[in-house]
Write a protein that holds these residues in place. Structure first.
Motif, PDB file in Angstrom:
ATOM      1  N   ALA A  96       3.081  -0.274  11.810  1.00  0.00           N
ATOM      2  CA  ALA A  96       1.870  -0.196  12.125  1.00  0.00           C
ATOM      3  C   ALA A  96       1.108  -1.554  12.204  1.00  0.00           C
ATOM      4  O   ALA A  96       0.157  -1.627  12.987  1.00  0.00           O
ATOM      5  CB  ALA A  96       1.151   0.749  11.047  1.00  0.00           C
ATOM      6  N   LEU A  97       1.685  -2.433  11.407  1.00  0.00           N
ATOM      7  CA  LEU A  97       0.934  -3.786  11.576  1.00  0.00           C
ATOM      8  C   LEU A  97       1.665  -4.606  12.316  1.00  0.00           C
ATOM      9  O   LEU A  97       1.142  -5.726  12.476  1.00  0.00           O
ATOM     10  CB  LEU A  97       1.158  -4.350  10.070  1.00  0.00           C
ATOM     11  N   ALA A  98       2.434  -4.311  13.143  1.00  0.00           N
ATOM     12  CA  ALA A  98       3.112  -5.092  14.146  1.00  0.00           C
ATOM     13  C   ALA A  98       2.201  -5.661  15.179  1.00  0.00           C
ATOM     14  O   ALA A  98       0.956  -5.097  15.649  1.00  0.00           O
ATOM     15  CB  ALA A  98       4.216  -4.323  14.855  1.00  0.00           C
ATOM     16  N   GLY A  99       2.363  -7.020  15.431  1.00  0.00           N
ATOM     17  CA  GLY A  99       1.225  -7.721  16.307  1.00  0.00           C
ATOM     18  C   GLY A  99       0.114  -8.790  15.339  1.00  0.00           C
ATOM     19  O   GLY A  99      -0.571  -9.156  16.196  1.00  0.00           O
ATOM     20  N   MET A 100       0.193  -8.198  14.133  1.00  0.00           N
ATOM     21  CA  MET A 100      -0.681  -9.199  13.368  1.00  0.00           C
ATOM     22  C   MET A 100       0.108  -9.911  12.328  1.00  0.00           C
ATOM     23  O   MET A 100       1.248  -9.613  11.940  1.00  0.00           O
ATOM     24  CB  MET A 100      -1.254  -8.051  12.323  1.00  0.00           C
ATOM     25  N   ASP A 101      -0.379 -11.017  12.013  1.00  0.00           N
ATOM     26  CA  ASP A 101       0.338 -12.006  10.998  1.00  0.00           C
ATOM     27  C   ASP A 101      -0.074 -11.347   9.562  1.00  0.00           C
ATOM     28  O   ASP A 101      -1.033 -11.594   9.030  1.00  0.00           O
ATOM     29  CB  ASP A 101      -0.061 -13.264  11.078  1.00  0.00           C
ATOM     30  N   ALA A 102       0.809 -10.301   9.202  1.00  0.00           N
ATOM     31  CA  ALA A 102       0.315  -9.444   8.162  1.00  0.00           C
ATOM     32  C   ALA A 102       1.557  -9.367   7.175  1.00  0.00           C
ATOM     33  O   ALA A 102       2.877  -9.145   7.811  1.00  0.00           O
ATOM     34  CB  ALA A 102       0.124  -7.908   8.515  1.00  0.00           C
ATOM     35  N   GLY A 103       1.325  -9.192   5.794  1.00  0.00           N
ATOM     36  CA  GLY A 103       2.255  -9.234   4.910  1.00  0.00           C
ATOM     37  C   GLY A 103       2.052  -8.246   4.042  1.00  0.00           C
ATOM     38  O   GLY A 103       0.959  -7.882   3.685  1.00  0.00           O
ATOM     39  N   ILE A 104       3.156  -7.289   3.495  1.00  0.00           N
ATOM     40  CA  ILE A 104       3.161  -6.176   2.531  1.00  0.00           C
ATOM     41  C   ILE A 104       3.171  -6.816   1.146  1.00  0.00           C
ATOM     42  O   ILE A 104       4.256  -7.520   0.959  1.00  0.00           O
ATOM     43  CB  ILE A 104       3.963  -5.121   2.818  1.00  0.00           C
ATOM     44  N   ARG A 105       2.262  -6.489   0.161  1.00  0.00           N
ATOM     45  CA  ARG A 105       2.530  -6.886  -1.139  1.00  0.00           C
ATOM     46  C   ARG A 105       2.493  -5.699  -2.079  1.00  0.00           C
ATOM     47  O   ARG A 105       1.332  -5.177  -2.182  1.00  0.00           O
ATOM     48  CB  ARG A 105       1.338  -7.730  -1.541  1.00  0.00           C
ATOM     49  N   TYR A 106       3.540  -4.908  -2.309  1.00  0.00           N
ATOM     50  CA  TYR A 106       3.696  -3.791  -3.135  1.00  0.00           C
ATOM     51  C   TYR A 106       2.824  -3.954  -4.408  1.00  0.00           C
ATOM     52  O   TYR A 106       3.037  -4.988  -4.994  1.00  0.00           O
ATOM     53  CB  TYR A 106       5.043  -3.355  -3.204  1.00  0.00           C
ATOM     54  N   ALA A 107       2.079  -3.139  -4.836  1.00  0.00           N
ATOM     55  CA  ALA A 107       1.389  -2.844  -6.073  1.00  0.00           C
ATOM     56  C   ALA A 107       2.491  -2.486  -7.130  1.00  0.00           C
ATOM     57  O   ALA A 107       2.590  -1.289  -7.443  1.00  0.00           O
ATOM     58  CB  ALA A 107      -0.013  -2.039  -6.046  1.00  0.00           C
ATOM     59  N   VAL A 108       2.797  -3.414  -7.878  1.00  0.00           N
ATOM     60  CA  VAL A 108       4.063  -3.205  -8.948  1.00  0.00           C
ATOM     61  C   VAL A 108       3.652  -2.031  -9.799  1.00  0.00           C
ATOM     62  O   VAL A 108       4.510  -1.396 -10.432  1.00  0.00           O
ATOM     63  CB  VAL A 108       4.282  -4.476  -9.720  1.00  0.00           C
ATOM     64  N   LYS A 109       2.065  -2.115 -10.095  1.00  0.00           N
ATOM     65  CA  LYS A 109       1.678  -1.121 -11.150  1.00  0.00           C
ATOM     66  C   LYS A 109       2.091   0.254 -10.920  1.00  0.00           C
ATOM     67  O   LYS A 109       2.333   0.907 -11.658  1.00  0.00           O
ATOM     68  CB  LYS A 109       0.325  -1.191 -11.427  1.00  0.00           C
ATOM     69  N   ALA A 110       2.211   0.672  -9.679  1.00  0.00           N
ATOM     70  CA  ALA A 110       2.321   2.066  -9.295  1.00  0.00           C
ATOM     71  C   ALA A 110       3.770   2.765  -9.692  1.00  0.00           C
ATOM     72  O   ALA A 110       4.065   3.655 -10.340  1.00  0.00           O
ATOM     73  CB  ALA A 110       2.361   2.156  -7.708  1.00  0.00           C
ATOM     74  N   ASN A 111       4.892   1.561  -9.606  1.00  0.00           N
ATOM     75  CA  ASN A 111       6.369   1.969 -10.137  1.00  0.00           C
ATOM     76  C   ASN A 111       6.951   0.582 -10.384  1.00  0.00           C
ATOM     77  O   ASN A 111       7.555   0.074  -9.320  1.00  0.00           O
ATOM     78  CB  ASN A 111       7.032   2.957  -9.383  1.00  0.00           C
ATOM     79  N   GLY A 112       7.164   0.006 -11.265  1.00  0.00           N
ATOM     80  CA  GLY A 112       7.713  -1.259 -11.717  1.00  0.00           C
ATOM     81  C   GLY A 112       9.198  -1.223 -12.019  1.00  0.00           C
ATOM     82  O   GLY A 112       9.754  -2.243 -12.516  1.00  0.00           O
ATOM     83  N   ASN A 113       9.967  -0.008 -11.751  1.00  0.00           N
ATOM     84  CA  ASN A 113      11.387  -0.131 -11.809  1.00  0.00           C
ATOM     85  C   ASN A 113      12.228  -1.040 -10.971  1.00  0.00           C
ATOM     86  O   ASN A 113      11.850  -1.208  -9.907  1.00  0.00           O
ATOM     87  CB  ASN A 113      12.015   1.271 -11.649  1.00  0.00           C
ATOM     88  N   GLY A 114      12.923  -1.951 -11.709  1.00  0.00           N
ATOM     89  CA  GLY A 114      13.734  -3.077 -11.071  1.00  0.00           C
ATOM     90  C   GLY A 114      14.428  -2.459  -9.713  1.00  0.00           C
ATOM     91  O   GLY A 114      14.462  -3.175  -8.680  1.00  0.00           O
TER      92      GLY A 114
END
Length: 422
Positions: free
Chosen positions: A47-65
């Motif tokens: 969905a973000l293709a074409g933009m200079d975009a990065g996904i930064r996952y919110a670790v608080k949701a589930n931090g299992n390694g």
């Protein structure tokens, strides 16, 4: 990712037979679908293709390694809110440069550790924090990279306890205060203040508040650019909601990306998004055994071996989670139950007056949508050890957190036989 019918009728999830799984690993048990998580992160990336975009996952949701490693393999970075989450992300193989540090109460020790690790960016939430980053970065002889978290004063139309973008919330600063920071940024020579950040709340089922907040963010970015301030990064936060019950419609990744693309048209810097729940919630279930059925004066109680210490959301947020009985439910009589746990609290309730196929002691049920803010919020209240967690992938599973035993639960406790003077 609607799995209720699949799980209830076939008893399988991600190709794994759930009855056989719990026969080996016991209950309560968190089970996560690796294919479902991959599907979500790939959908967002497309969905973000074409933009200079990065996904930064919110670790608080589930931090299992294991979950973090899976996401790292898919190219996601991390949005963290503590030093512990930073360590989890780094150990999972997420590059320090792909970590952003959010949160209203970063300690000096956490700031120092983040600078030592070389994290990509701080999301700054107060003048006191900005001063602290300057002081610690100067002592280290380095430059911190930072974004201002603005509070756009937008109602996210979500539960009050997970709304973060209104003026009365503790998060971020007003646009007026942020404007003053940029105008006076020479006061912080060891902080490169070149980004904007916002996050208006969690479990957003409507994109209208996102549209409004993005418009305010974009207007501020353009104002700063016109004043000669270089803005290299705009972090639009996260908060996309998921389907917890029939009838709910979760936002589509492409619709979400279209809003970002429209609002930030012409922005030449890096765009960051911080999904958490949207990536993992529907990929997880909490499996539990029925301990007993109790008939009260006015209610029929279905008592499970899972409790509020395992899954706090229903007690804390009055949150709905679909619940299904595992097995052949064809032609089963349906009855209304209050689905509860064994913890000594009236609030230990997963559902009230919930219609389910007739259940008996020993039956297996799945609480759906438990992949986010489930295990990550769990506790040992009532001296109940933490549940085990497994990752499912194409008919096989891996144990990614052992079931806590009693000795492990009390391992850090000590008798009061060594007295000291403060």
């Amino acid at each position: 990712m609607q799995v209720s019918g699949l799980i209830g009728n076939t008893g399988t999830f991600a190709g794994v037979d759930l009855a056989a799984l719990v026969a080996r690993e016991g209950t309560p048990l968190y089970a996560y679908s690796a294919p479902a998580i991959r599907e979500r992160v790939r959908a967002l990336r497309a969905a973000l293709a074409g933009m200079d975009a990065g996904i930064r996952y919110a670790v608080k949701a589930n931090g299992n390694g294991a979950i973090l490693r899976l996401l790292a393999e898919e190219g996601a970075g991390a949005d963290i809110v503590s030093g512990g989450e930073m360590q989890r992300a780094l150990r999972a193989g997420i590059a320090a440069a792909d970590i952003v540090f959010s949160g209203v109460g970063k300690t000096d020790a956490e700031i120092d550790a983040a600078l030592a690790a070389g994290i990509g960016r701080f999301n700054v939430e107060s003048r006191a924090e900005l001063d602290a980053i300057q002081r610690i970065a100067a002592a280290r002889g380095c430059t911190a990279v930072a974004s201002v978290r603005i509070n756009p004063d937008v109602d996210a139309l979500t539960h009050a306890k997970i709304s973060t973008g209104k003026a009365e919330n503790k998060f971020g600063v007003s646009i007026a205060e942020a404007r003053g920071w940029f105008d006076a940024k020479a006061q912080w020579p060891n902080v490169r203040l070149d980004g904007l950040h916002m996050h208006i709340g969690s479990q957003l089922l409507s994109l209208d508040p996102v549209r409004e907040a993005l418009a305010r963010m974009a207007a501020f970015w353009k104002e700063l650019a016109a004043a000669g301030h270089d803005i290299a990064s705009i972090d639009v936060g996260g908060g996309l909601g998921v389907r917890y019950r029939d009838g709910e419609q979760a936002p589509d990744a492409f619709d979400y990306a279209a809003l970002i693309r429209e609002a930030l048209h012409g922005f030449a810097g890096r765009i960051l998004v911080e999904p958490g729940r949207w990536l993992v919630a529907e990929a997880g279930v909490l499996l539990s055994r029925v301990l007993l059925v109790k008939r009260g004066e006015a209610r029929r109680f279905l008592v499970l071996d899972a409790a509020m210490n395992d899954l706090l959301r229903p007690s804390l947020y009055e949150a709905w989670h679909d619940i299904v009985r595992i097995g052949d439910n064809t032609g089963c009589e349906r009855l209304a139950y209050d689905v509860v746990g064994p913890v000594c609290e009236t609030g230990d309730t997963f559902a009230q007056n919930r219609e389910l196929p007739r259940c008996e002691a020993g039956d297996l049920v799945a609480i759906l949508g438990a992949g986010a803010y489930g295990a990550s919020m769990a506790s040992t209240y009532n001296s109940r050890p933490l549940a085990a967690e497994v990752l499912l992938d194409d008919g096989r599973y891996a144990l990614i957190r052992r079931r806590q035993d009693f000795d492990a639960m009390i391992a850090d406790e000590r008798p009061a036989d060594e007295w000291r003077s403060a």
